[in-house]
Scaffold this active site. Sequence first.
Site, PDB file in Angstrom:
ATOM      1  N   GLN A 137      39.478 -24.667 -38.553  1.00 50.81           N
ATOM      2  CA  GLN A 137      38.534 -23.648 -38.077  1.00 50.81           C
ATOM      3  C   GLN A 137      38.541 -22.425 -38.988  1.00 50.81           C
ATOM      4  O   GLN A 137      37.492 -21.854 -39.285  1.00 50.81           O
ATOM      5  CB  GLN A 137      38.880 -23.228 -36.647  1.00 50.81           C
ATOM      6  CG  GLN A 137      38.082 -22.066 -36.107  1.00 50.81           C
ATOM      7  CD  GLN A 137      36.580 -22.354 -36.011  1.00 50.81           C
ATOM      8  OE1 GLN A 137      36.175 -23.503 -35.860  1.00 50.81           O
ATOM      9  NE2 GLN A 137      35.770 -21.316 -36.111  1.00 50.81           N
ATOM     10  N   GLU A 138      39.712 -22.034 -39.431  1.00 49.40           N
ATOM     11  CA  GLU A 138      39.834 -20.822 -40.236  1.00 49.40           C
ATOM     12  C   GLU A 138      39.308 -21.002 -41.658  1.00 49.40           C
ATOM     13  O   GLU A 138      38.685 -20.090 -42.210  1.00 49.40           O
ATOM     14  CB  GLU A 138      41.302 -20.379 -40.295  1.00 49.40           C
ATOM     15  CG  GLU A 138      41.879 -19.911 -38.969  1.00 49.40           C
ATOM     16  CD  GLU A 138      41.346 -18.552 -38.537  1.00 49.40           C
ATOM     17  OE1 GLU A 138      40.614 -17.911 -39.325  1.00 49.40           O
ATOM     18  OE2 GLU A 138      41.657 -18.125 -37.410  1.00 49.40           O
TER      19      GLU A 138
END
Length: 370
Positions: free
Chosen positions: A223-224
């Site tokens: 996600q990051e």
Amino acid sequence: MVSLNFRKKVSKAKVGKTADEKKGVILKHITATMAIFCLATFQQRTIEMEALDTSDTFSGDSIRCAIALEDDMYSRNLETGFSYEILREFAKTDNCKMTIVPERGNADYLDSLLLGKVDIVVLPYQDTAVSGITFSRPIDGKVMALKSGKLSHIREINLWLSHFQSSDEYTALLSRFNRYYDPHAKAEKGLKASTISPYDSLIKKYAAGLGWDWRMLAAVIYQESRFSINSYSYRGATGLMQVMPSTAEHYNISDLLDPEQNIMAGTSHLARLQKMFRNSDISAEEQIKFVLAAYNAGEGRIEDCRTFARAVNLDDTRWEDIVKAIPDMSKEETVREHGLKFGKFNGSETVRYVDNVMSHYEAFCMICPA
């Protein structure tokens, strides 16, 4: 009395013997000459190879390298991570200390190279010559650039690249970085895999310290950064886990481009957040969502959310109730009436963040069953 015919036969025999002897002498000369020639050639070749054998050219040096490649957060190949590993392998082999930095903004690292601010720049392969710059042989579409005049240095790099490209380690690196790691695309096709990122071993190591399923930590990193080490935000968050420089400093981390240091900083922060929520009355199942929300928005913001949720008779130990409370937290009157310490909060990004991480985790579990 010897006949004339007999004399002629003897004479012919002597002549034949002499020719054979001459042939033998000539062959001996040729053999000796060839031996001398081969020896001289071998010696010359040895001298040439010794001239090219520049092993340890960089030994003991401190080298500053820049990776000038485009942001590969959403590309198929993670070229910066691949180049980073190549440089580290070279530094390890050549016994030198290497500092590696990524391209940021509009920095022109070829100018920096010419000015001596960096020693090596990794950039996409190009055929065109650049005045004052010497390029290495290409490796997977990229080259190392050095300032012209350092012939022994470029020879050393080319010799090492030639050797490394024929090694099992190089094949393994290509396999790790030249693939697409989108868990949802694989899950939709019903594909299974034992590998879900280029950094599985590091993720497993640090997830164990958190007490997490390693696939959950992989979901956070995906996600990051989509597993791209050179991803960064306008606020300054950097690397695999988008760690802020102030956070890195707090955990004594100096190099956020380094995959392990970045994951170490990120998981150290997650551990602190987890400890904070573990001491509350939030269930173990719900804790992970609160930790994820705090990692995205900050623990102060999430405490404000819990304060407001209690004030409007929502369960502050359940994330779904917090989600219900968040829309009103963007209103000025909410801040005044309930004394929210961190002011207005438009928490839609944080809600999406938690949902996305949980979705990634489910996809990773599908393609890589425990």
